[in-house]
Write a protein that holds these residues in place. Sequence first.
Motif, PDB file in Angstrom:
ATOM      1  N   PHE A   1       0.836  -1.204   0.000  1.00 24.74           N
ATOM      2  CA  PHE A   1       0.000   0.000   0.000  1.00 24.74           C
ATOM      3  C   PHE A   1       0.870   1.253   0.000  1.00 24.74           C
ATOM      4  N   GLU A   2       0.282   2.337  -0.496  1.00 23.35           N
ATOM      5  CA  GLU A   2       1.006   3.611  -0.514  1.00 23.35           C
ATOM      6  C   GLU A   2       0.009   4.755  -0.375  1.00 23.35           C
ATOM      7  N   THR A   3       0.320   5.730   0.463  1.00 26.38           N
ATOM      8  CA  THR A   3      -0.561   6.874   0.614  1.00 26.38           C
ATOM      9  C   THR A   3      -0.400   7.830  -0.572  1.00 26.38           C
ATOM     10  N   LEU A   4      -1.493   8.533  -0.865  1.00 25.97           N
ATOM     11  CA  LEU A   4      -1.518   9.470  -1.980  1.00 25.97           C
ATOM     12  C   LEU A   4      -1.702  10.908  -1.522  1.00 25.97           C
ATOM     13  N   ALA A   5      -2.516  11.109  -0.490  1.00 23.21           N
ATOM     14  CA  ALA A   5      -2.857  12.464  -0.062  1.00 23.21           C
ATOM     15  C   ALA A   5      -3.449  12.422   1.336  1.00 23.21           C
TER      16      ALA A   5
ATOM     17  N   PHE B   1      -9.297   6.690   4.846  1.00 21.27           N
ATOM     18  CA  PHE B   1      -9.454   6.291   6.237  1.00 21.27           C
ATOM     19  C   PHE B   1      -9.014   7.427   7.155  1.00 21.27           C
ATOM     20  N   GLU B   2      -9.561   7.416   8.361  1.00 18.70           N
ATOM     21  CA  GLU B   2      -9.235   8.436   9.348  1.00 18.70           C
ATOM     22  C   GLU B   2      -8.692   7.797  10.611  1.00 18.70           C
TER      23      GLU B   2
ATOM     24  N   GLY C   1      -7.109  12.602   8.184  1.00 17.84           N
ATOM     25  CA  GLY C   1      -7.661  11.806   7.100  1.00 17.84           C
ATOM     26  C   GLY C   1      -6.612  11.487   6.053  1.00 17.84           C
ATOM     27  N   HIS C   2      -6.650  10.256   5.532  1.00 16.77           N
ATOM     28  CA  HIS C   2      -5.619   9.786   4.604  1.00 16.77           C
ATOM     29  C   HIS C   2      -6.263   9.099   3.400  1.00 16.77           C
TER      30      HIS C   2
END
Length: 324
Positions: free
Chosen positions: A29-33, A106-107, A112-113
Amino acid sequence: MKKLLNVLALTLCGLFPLQGALAQNVQVFETLATYEGPLEVALNSAKSHLESGGFEILSDMKAGVPDGCTFPVAVIAYRDPQTNQKLLEMDPQTAPYALVNRVVLFEDETGGHIAFVNPKSIYRTVFEDNPEVIVLAEGHRDRMKQVFQGSSSHAYGQTRDKGYIGKTMGVMAGGTFSDKIETLLVVPKSQQKQVSDLIQQQFGDADGKWGLDVAFRFDLDEQNAAILGIAGREMEAKSFSIVGAGSDKSRKELSCPGTAYAAAYPLEIVALQVGEDVHIQLVSAMFRMKMYFEDAGKWAFMKNMGMPGSLTSEIKDRIERVLK
């Protein structure tokens, strides 16, 4: 001779970057914003971003959360029309399990992510370390980072340096991806579209121990097949409770860190025309769990070995009930 050496040099130069790309450590997985404000507003904004980037949204829905978790989570299932046909041409047998990707909002206590499944991790597994998929995976990832303006970047989940997933302790759920595709049911003398219609229409209400229902349907007309996404709030909540923070130490003190893994779902079943019959197929549930949740650790998998079999049985029972 000189010409031959030049050709060989070019070949090697072209080969080694692909081999290096295959051997890179990649997390699932990788976060975007990040986002502020209500989840519903962020969800609509994320869908608009995806559509502006040329992606097609298949579904969006709230996911289940563990007991006591007060933070909301939602998942968008989407596909990339720019690469889907190329993936199908590479391997029509395994590609249906890589065509749909997912974004999670998700928070937690930190805000928030928005994150997604890194296609490089999944493509390497589904296409059994075929180096040709690396370019497509990296292009998909780059476009997602551009769409969400690259405002956050944090990788988490199992770290792998190749697509092949071995057996845990030498016995549990490992091997080549194509060997993990199971035929759940064979519907004799049937038409795929009719079978898929029945499943989509009558498997649509959450039911059973795992609260399973159909989140989306994506038809593959040239293959006479359909991908149906299966969601389930109890399935999701249990999975997130099991994985917790996984290998990400920075999230261990959060109250419900496992919701960051919600982009693992919906899972895919494939209805495929084979001669006069329709085959309902899915990836071995334990193997799929390892694809997305392996960093939960060996002990977590051992304690919950009954869950994959229970899920598979419930999916089969629900479909049999529908088709009768």
